[in-house]
Design a protein around this motif. Structure first.
Motif, PDB file in Angstrom:
ATOM      1  N   GLN A 290      86.092 111.329 -22.774  1.00 48.29           N
ATOM      2  CA  GLN A 290      86.678 110.932 -24.115  1.00 48.29           C
ATOM      3  C   GLN A 290      86.544 109.269 -24.321  1.00 48.29           C
ATOM      4  O   GLN A 290      86.042 108.528 -23.603  1.00 48.29           O
ATOM      5  CB  GLN A 290      88.339 111.052 -23.777  1.00 48.29           C
ATOM      6  CG  GLN A 290      88.818 112.485 -23.668  1.00 48.29           C
ATOM      7  CD  GLN A 290      90.424 112.482 -23.709  1.00 48.29           C
ATOM      8  OE1 GLN A 290      90.735 111.559 -23.097  1.00 48.29           O
ATOM      9  NE2 GLN A 290      90.735 113.592 -24.528  1.00 48.29           N
ATOM     10  N   ALA A 291      86.253 109.095 -25.516  1.00 39.71           N
ATOM     11  CA  ALA A 291      86.400 107.755 -26.046  1.00 39.71           C
ATOM     12  C   ALA A 291      87.072 106.685 -25.211  1.00 39.71           C
ATOM     13  O   ALA A 291      88.544 106.932 -24.808  1.00 39.71           O
ATOM     14  CB  ALA A 291      86.354 107.608 -27.606  1.00 39.71           C
TER      15      ALA A 291
ATOM     16  N   VAL B 290      80.486 112.051 -26.056  1.00 38.93           N
ATOM     17  CA  VAL B 290      81.694 111.034 -26.014  1.00 38.93           C
ATOM     18  C   VAL B 290      82.640 111.720 -26.937  1.00 38.93           C
ATOM     19  O   VAL B 290      82.119 111.610 -28.203  1.00 38.93           O
ATOM     20  CB  VAL B 290      81.356 109.642 -26.193  1.00 38.93           C
ATOM     21  CG1 VAL B 290      83.001 108.834 -26.163  1.00 38.93           C
ATOM     22  CG2 VAL B 290      80.503 108.971 -25.238  1.00 38.93           C
ATOM     23  N   SER B 291      83.701 112.348 -26.677  1.00 43.23           N
ATOM     24  CA  SER B 291      84.627 112.804 -27.675  1.00 43.23           C
ATOM     25  C   SER B 291      85.576 111.831 -28.259  1.00 43.23           C
ATOM     26  O   SER B 291      86.086 111.096 -27.430  1.00 43.23           O
ATOM     27  CB  SER B 291      85.380 114.057 -27.149  1.00 43.23           C
ATOM     28  OG  SER B 291      86.492 113.767 -26.210  1.00 43.23           O
ATOM     29  N   SER B 292      85.933 112.013 -29.679  1.00 45.28           N
ATOM     30  CA  SER B 292      86.973 110.831 -30.431  1.00 45.28           C
ATOM     31  C   SER B 292      88.318 111.330 -30.045  1.00 45.28           C
ATOM     32  O   SER B 292      88.637 112.513 -29.408  1.00 45.28           O
ATOM     33  CB  SER B 292      86.713 110.730 -31.747  1.00 45.28           C
ATOM     34  OG  SER B 292      86.809 112.081 -32.188  1.00 45.28           O
TER      35      SER B 292
ATOM     36  N   PRO C 230      82.309 107.333 -29.434  1.00 43.96           N
ATOM     37  CA  PRO C 230      81.299 108.715 -29.879  1.00 43.96           C
ATOM     38  C   PRO C 230      80.067 108.373 -30.310  1.00 43.96           C
ATOM     39  O   PRO C 230      79.156 109.137 -30.131  1.00 43.96           O
ATOM     40  CB  PRO C 230      82.208 108.938 -31.124  1.00 43.96           C
ATOM     41  CG  PRO C 230      83.819 108.509 -30.699  1.00 43.96           C
ATOM     42  CD  PRO C 230      83.581 107.165 -30.113  1.00 43.96           C
TER      43      PRO C 230
END
Length: 121
Positions: free
Chosen positions: A13-14, A119-121, A87
Motif C-alpha cells: 500500500q502507499a 504500490v496501491s493507492s 503509486p
C-alpha cells in the motif's frame, strides 16, 4: 557468466516499505558500479539508484530521501530499501552491474530478470 537475481518485489500500500535484493553469482568486488533501474508500462527504463565500488551513491530526484541503496560485499548482494512508497513507484525493478571487460575493451552491463513492485493507492 555473471548472473543477477532480484528478490523482494510485491504488492504494498502507499506509504509502505519494501526491500529489494540483488544476488550476484560471484563477487561483486569485480563491478565498477551496481544500480537499480525501473520500467513502468509505456515508459522508458530509468535509473533509480546506483552505487560505485567506492561506495558513492546517487539517486533519481523522485526517490531521494525515500530510497536507500547499499551493498553487502561479503554476501555478494545489493539492496534497495524503499520507504514511503507511492503509486508512481509501480514498475518492474531491474538490477544492473557494470564491469570492465579486457576482452571487448569497454565496460559491459549485466541485468537481472526484474521484479515487479506494485504500490496501491
Amino acid at each position: 557468466q555473471v548472473q543477477l537475481v532480484e528478490f523482494g518485489g510485491g504488492l504494498v500500500q502507499a506509504g509502505g516499505s519494501l526491500t529489494l535484493s540483488c544476488a550476484a553469482s560471484g563477487s561483486i568486488f569485480r563491478f565498477n558500479a551496481m544500480g537499480w533501474y525501473r520500467q513502468a508500462p509505456g515508459k522508458q527504463r530509468e535509473l533509480v539508484a546506483a552505487i560505485t565500488s567506492d561506495g558513492d551513491t546517487n539517486y533519481a530526484d523522485s526517490v531521494k530521501g525515500r530510497f536507500t541503496i547499499s551493498s553487502a560485499n561479503a554476501k555478494n548482494t545489493m539492496y534497495l530499501q524503499m520507504n514511503n512508497l507511492k503509486p508512481e513507484d509501480t514498475a518492474v525493478y531491474y538490477c544492473n552491474a557494470v564491469e570492465w571487460s579486457d576482452v571487448v575493451g569497454r565496460e559491459v552491463d549485466y541485468w537481472g530478470q526484474g521484479t515487479q513492485v506494485t504500490v496501491s493507492s
